[in-house]
Scaffold this motif. Sequence first.
Motif, PDB file in Angstrom:
ATOM      1  N   ALA A 132       0.789  -1.145  -0.221  1.00 33.10           N
ATOM      2  CA  ALA A 132      -0.019  -0.052  -0.027  1.00 33.10           C
ATOM      3  C   ALA A 132       0.871   1.080   0.032  1.00 33.10           C
ATOM      4  N   THR A 133       0.377   2.258  -0.536  1.00 30.90           N
ATOM      5  CA  THR A 133       0.954   3.729  -0.699  1.00 30.90           C
ATOM      6  C   THR A 133       0.053   4.696  -0.180  1.00 30.90           C
ATOM      7  N   PRO A 134       0.548   5.799  -0.177  1.00 27.72           N
ATOM      8  CA  PRO A 134      -0.368   6.795   0.564  1.00 27.72           C
ATOM      9  C   PRO A 134      -1.555   7.068  -0.292  1.00 27.72           C
ATOM     10  N   ASP A 135      -1.442   6.762  -1.813  1.00 28.11           N
ATOM     11  CA  ASP A 135      -2.599   7.000  -2.264  1.00 28.11           C
ATOM     12  C   ASP A 135      -3.619   6.001  -2.102  1.00 28.11           C
ATOM     13  N   GLU A 136      -3.462   5.125  -1.418  1.00 31.24           N
ATOM     14  CA  GLU A 136      -4.712   4.026  -0.919  1.00 31.24           C
ATOM     15  C   GLU A 136      -5.225   4.420   0.259  1.00 31.24           C
ATOM     16  N   ASN A 174       4.906   5.422   5.766  1.00 34.54           N
ATOM     17  CA  ASN A 174       6.287   4.856   5.695  1.00 34.54           C
ATOM     18  C   ASN A 174       7.032   3.925   4.637  1.00 34.54           C
ATOM     19  N   ASN A 175       5.858   3.265   3.996  1.00 37.86           N
ATOM     20  CA  ASN A 175       6.041   2.377   2.799  1.00 37.86           C
ATOM     21  C   ASN A 175       6.923   1.190   3.246  1.00 37.86           C
ATOM     22  N   TYR A 176       6.769   0.518   4.398  1.00 32.80           N
ATOM     23  CA  TYR A 176       7.676  -0.330   5.041  1.00 32.80           C
ATOM     24  C   TYR A 176       7.835  -1.554   3.877  1.00 32.80           C
ATOM     25  N   GLN A 177       9.012  -2.035   3.630  1.00 29.20           N
ATOM     26  CA  GLN A 177       9.124  -2.892   2.548  1.00 29.20           C
ATOM     27  C   GLN A 177       9.865  -4.203   3.304  1.00 29.20           C
ATOM     28  N   ASN A 178       9.822  -4.315   4.627  1.00 26.96           N
ATOM     29  CA  ASN A 178      10.467  -5.313   5.473  1.00 26.96           C
ATOM     30  C   ASN A 178       9.466  -6.032   6.122  1.00 26.96           C
ATOM     31  N   LEU A 179       9.143  -7.326   5.683  1.00 28.23           N
ATOM     32  CA  LEU A 179       8.095  -8.103   6.420  1.00 28.23           C
ATOM     33  C   LEU A 179       8.253  -8.556   7.956  1.00 28.23           C
ATOM     34  N   GLU A 180       9.565  -8.447   8.346  1.00 25.15           N
ATOM     35  CA  GLU A 180       9.664  -8.645   9.698  1.00 25.15           C
ATOM     36  C   GLU A 180       9.474  -7.527  10.525  1.00 25.15           C
ATOM     37  N   ILE A 181       9.072  -6.400   9.950  1.00 22.14           N
ATOM     38  CA  ILE A 181       8.681  -5.204  10.740  1.00 22.14           C
ATOM     39  C   ILE A 181       7.054  -5.144  10.496  1.00 22.14           C
ATOM     40  N   ASP A 182       6.532  -4.255   9.679  1.00 15.99           N
ATOM     41  CA  ASP A 182       5.269  -4.202   9.470  1.00 15.99           C
ATOM     42  C   ASP A 182       5.159  -3.933   8.067  1.00 15.99           C
ATOM     43  N   GLN A 183       3.951  -4.259   7.254  1.00 10.96           N
ATOM     44  CA  GLN A 183       3.535  -3.628   5.914  1.00 10.96           C
ATOM     45  C   GLN A 183       2.125  -4.341   5.861  1.00 10.96           C
ATOM     46  N   THR A 184       1.679  -3.155   4.981  1.00 13.11           N
ATOM     47  CA  THR A 184       0.237  -3.243   4.825  1.00 13.11           C
ATOM     48  C   THR A 184       0.129  -3.424   3.178  1.00 13.11           C
TER      49      THR A 184
END
Length: 191
Positions: free
Chosen positions: A30-34, A65-75
Amino acid sequence: MDEYEIFVINTEMSNSWIKKVYEKIVLIPATPDEKDLLKKWFSLPHIRRWWHDGWSEKVYDGVSNNYQNLEIDQTFIVSLDGEYIGMAQVYSELENGTTYLNAGEQGIRFMIGETRYLNKKIGRSIVKALAVKIFESASIERIICEPEVDNWAAIITLKRSGFRDQGKVKRPGRNVMRLSLVRHLFLSKTN
């Protein structure tokens, strides 16, 4: 926007329609656009009943924040045949203490926002795609999901996706069913 297509799991599925849907599920970071789309979905009655406001801020933060690390958080935005139909979230910890995770555990949340896709067994495909993504991308040994005890749609979806019931748990302001999916059991069924 990068799309992360999930490869097909070679598994026996009792319903071939579920397999066809699974093959078409795409998880898109997800990006801020969503954000407006997510806010719309979070306000719908079928989601509002189970969704907690504190979770929304965590989703918006992950999107911003557009996290790209699945060991942190991602939407992720869930896409089916090119249409955005829902959201899936991976999280490692929550500041508000609604879920307790141990080392090597990852939490998930998922929902279908577009009502015409409800009651079609698509949730199972979303959960399986998310599990493959987590186990392929991160050094996670167990996925945890804690739906409310009376959210039977989510509980049944998770159990049919291979999650095991770990019992009812009391969390601040809610009673949940803790369900888990162990890496080696899931991967042994998909290979």
